[in-house]
Design a protein around this motif. Structure first.
Motif, short mmCIF file in Angstrom:
data_model
loop_
_atom_site.label_atom_id
_atom_site.label_comp_id
_atom_site.label_asym_id
_atom_site.label_seq_id
_atom_site.Cartn_x
_atom_site.Cartn_y
_atom_site.Cartn_z
N ALA A 192 0.80 -1.25 0.00
CA ALA A 192 0.04 -0.03 0.01
C ALA A 192 0.72 1.20 0.17
CB ALA A 192 -0.88 -0.10 1.17
N ASP A 193 0.44 2.35 -0.57
CA ASP A 193 1.06 3.54 -0.64
C ASP A 193 1.57 4.09 0.79
OD1 ASP A 193 0.48 3.38 -3.41
OD2 ASP A 193 -0.59 5.16 -3.41
N ARG A 194 0.65 3.95 1.59
CA ARG A 194 0.92 4.16 2.90
C ARG A 194 2.01 3.53 3.63
NH1 ARG A 194 -3.55 6.46 6.93
NH2 ARG A 194 -3.49 7.98 5.15
N THR A 195 2.03 2.22 3.31
CA THR A 195 2.99 1.49 3.91
C THR A 195 4.42 1.70 3.18
OG1 THR A 195 1.35 -0.30 4.33
CG2 THR A 195 3.75 -0.97 4.14
N ARG A 196 4.50 1.80 2.08
CA ARG A 196 5.62 2.41 1.23
C ARG A 196 6.04 3.56 1.66
NH1 ARG A 196 4.67 3.87 -3.75
NH2 ARG A 196 2.73 2.60 -4.03
N PRO A 222 5.24 -13.37 -0.03
CA PRO A 222 4.27 -13.63 0.39
C PRO A 222 4.36 -13.94 1.91
CG PRO A 222 4.53 -15.11 -1.49
CD PRO A 222 5.87 -14.38 -1.12
N TYR A 223 3.14 -13.35 2.52
CA TYR A 223 3.08 -13.51 4.15
C TYR A 223 2.91 -14.87 4.60
CZ TYR A 223 2.03 -8.35 4.30
OH TYR A 223 1.96 -7.07 4.16
N GLY A 224 3.27 -15.15 5.67
CA GLY A 224 3.35 -16.30 6.47
C GLY A 224 4.33 -17.31 5.61
N THR A 225 5.13 -17.13 4.77
CA THR A 225 5.69 -18.39 4.03
C THR A 225 7.57 -18.53 4.63
OG1 THR A 225 6.77 -16.82 2.38
CG2 THR A 225 4.56 -17.89 1.80
N GLY A 226 7.71 -17.44 5.37
CA GLY A 226 9.25 -17.60 5.66
C GLY A 226 10.11 -17.17 4.42
N ALA A 227 9.82 -17.18 3.30
CA ALA A 227 10.38 -16.99 2.12
C ALA A 227 11.43 -15.83 2.22
CB ALA A 227 9.48 -16.88 0.77
N GLY A 228 11.05 -14.84 2.74
CA GLY A 228 12.01 -13.59 2.98
C GLY A 228 13.16 -14.04 3.80
N THR A 251 6.46 -8.26 6.15
CA THR A 251 5.90 -9.34 6.67
C THR A 251 4.22 -9.14 6.99
OG1 THR A 251 6.55 -9.32 8.93
CG2 THR A 251 8.04 -10.67 7.48
N ALA A 252 3.60 -9.74 7.46
CA ALA A 252 2.29 -9.86 8.17
C ALA A 252 2.42 -9.30 9.48
CB ALA A 252 1.59 -11.13 8.16
N ARG A 253 1.53 -8.41 10.06
CA ARG A 253 1.85 -7.74 11.22
C ARG A 253 2.17 -8.89 12.41
NH1 ARG A 253 -1.36 -2.70 12.51
NH2 ARG A 253 -0.18 -2.20 14.43
N ASP A 254 1.54 -10.09 12.16
CA ASP A 254 1.84 -11.18 13.46
C ASP A 254 2.89 -11.85 13.05
OD1 ASP A 254 1.01 -12.33 11.25
OD2 ASP A 254 -0.66 -13.69 12.26
N GLU A 255 3.81 -11.73 12.33
CA GLU A 255 4.95 -12.39 12.05
C GLU A 255 6.20 -11.90 12.81
OE1 GLU A 255 6.04 -14.09 7.98
OE2 GLU A 255 3.94 -12.90 7.52
N THR A 256 7.12 -12.67 13.38
CA THR A 256 8.59 -12.31 13.76
C THR A 256 9.38 -12.98 12.79
OG1 THR A 256 8.45 -14.36 15.12
CG2 THR A 256 7.60 -12.33 16.11
N LYS A 311 -1.76 -3.98 7.83
CA LYS A 311 -1.68 -5.25 8.12
C LYS A 311 -0.38 -5.81 8.00
CE LYS A 311 -6.39 -6.13 5.94
NZ LYS A 311 -6.86 -6.92 4.98
N ALA A 312 0.52 -4.82 7.64
CA ALA A 312 2.12 -5.05 7.55
C ALA A 312 2.95 -4.80 8.76
CB ALA A 312 2.80 -4.36 6.23
N ARG A 313 3.99 -5.75 8.70
CA ARG A 313 5.14 -5.25 9.81
C ARG A 313 6.49 -5.34 8.93
NH1 ARG A 313 5.52 -8.64 14.86
NH2 ARG A 313 4.19 -7.14 15.38
N LEU A 314 7.04 -3.96 9.02
CA LEU A 314 8.19 -3.61 8.08
C LEU A 314 9.45 -3.82 9.14
CD1 LEU A 314 6.95 -0.08 6.84
CD2 LEU A 314 7.13 -2.48 5.71
N HIS A 315 10.30 -4.63 8.71
CA HIS A 315 11.52 -5.10 9.51
C HIS A 315 12.71 -4.39 8.72
CE1 HIS A 315 9.32 -8.32 11.25
NE2 HIS A 315 8.70 -8.43 10.17
#
Length: 187
Positions: free
Chosen positions: A29-33, A125-131, A154-159, A175-179
């Motif tokens: 999303a633009d706001r997340t970016r 993709p969220y929830g995959t651990g691919a990153g 990642t998704a907001r609930d991912e660590t 809905k995003a978490r930026l690391h």
């Protein structure tokens, strides 16, 4: 084409971007970016002359945002044909061909790098651990060095915990978490 995707700042501020057709990608999303690039600007100071990669690129919005802000070159990687078409269309519309390279492949198929990048942007993709898997492999292949900044969405609930990497900062937005990560070397 999904509506509302735009460049947030820089040379191409306000320019519309095409999103891949279908629902296999989830454009940032633009706001997340905007939040992500604010976080990066406070650490990098400037994007001028940076070598960047946009991995799991989707529309290419992250890499194009970096180019709009002055990055010298961006490598876009995605394996989805619709995403590759959208990335190429966006690059052509912004006349960014000389500063861009597009590869239609899996991030994990990349071979050794000639030199480390300055900035690596990952939006898998969220929830995959691919990153995390991609970051680990890219560090071993020389794409990531001690001076490289890494952004992982990642998704907001991912660590995220990747051996040899330190989380510089983390922020939740929508809905995003930026690391923002830095490589500390192998431990």
């Amino acid at each position: 084409m999904k509506d509302g995707l735009r460049i947030v700042a820089g040379e191409w501020r306000g320019r519309k971007l095409a999103a891949p057709e279908g629902d296999t990608t989830r454009p940032t999303a633009d706001r997340t970016r905007e939040t992500l690039f604010s976080m990066l600007t406070s650490r990098l100071g400037s994007f001028e002359g940076l070598k960047v990669a946009d991995l799991f690129a989707g529309s290419g919005a992250l890499g194009l945002e970096a180019l709009s802000r002055g990055a010298a070159h961006c490598l876009f990687i995605d394996q989805d044909p619709a995403a590759i078409r959208a990335i190429r269309r966006n690059i052509a519309n912004l006349q960014a061909q000389t500063r861009s390279e597009v590869r239609a492949c899996s991030v994990l198929s990349l071979g050794p790098a000639r030199e480390p990048l300055d900035l690596v942007l990952l939006d898998p993709p969220y929830g995959t651990g691919a990153g995390a898997v991609a970051i680990d492999k890219l560090a071993r292949l020389g794409w990531i060095g001690h001076m490289t900044w890494i952004s992982l969405e990642t998704a907001r609930d991912e660590t995220v915990s990747i051996r040899g990497f330190e989380t510089e900062t983390m922020r939740d937005t929508g809905k995003a978490r930026l690391h923002i990560l830095r490589w500390q070397g192998q431990s």
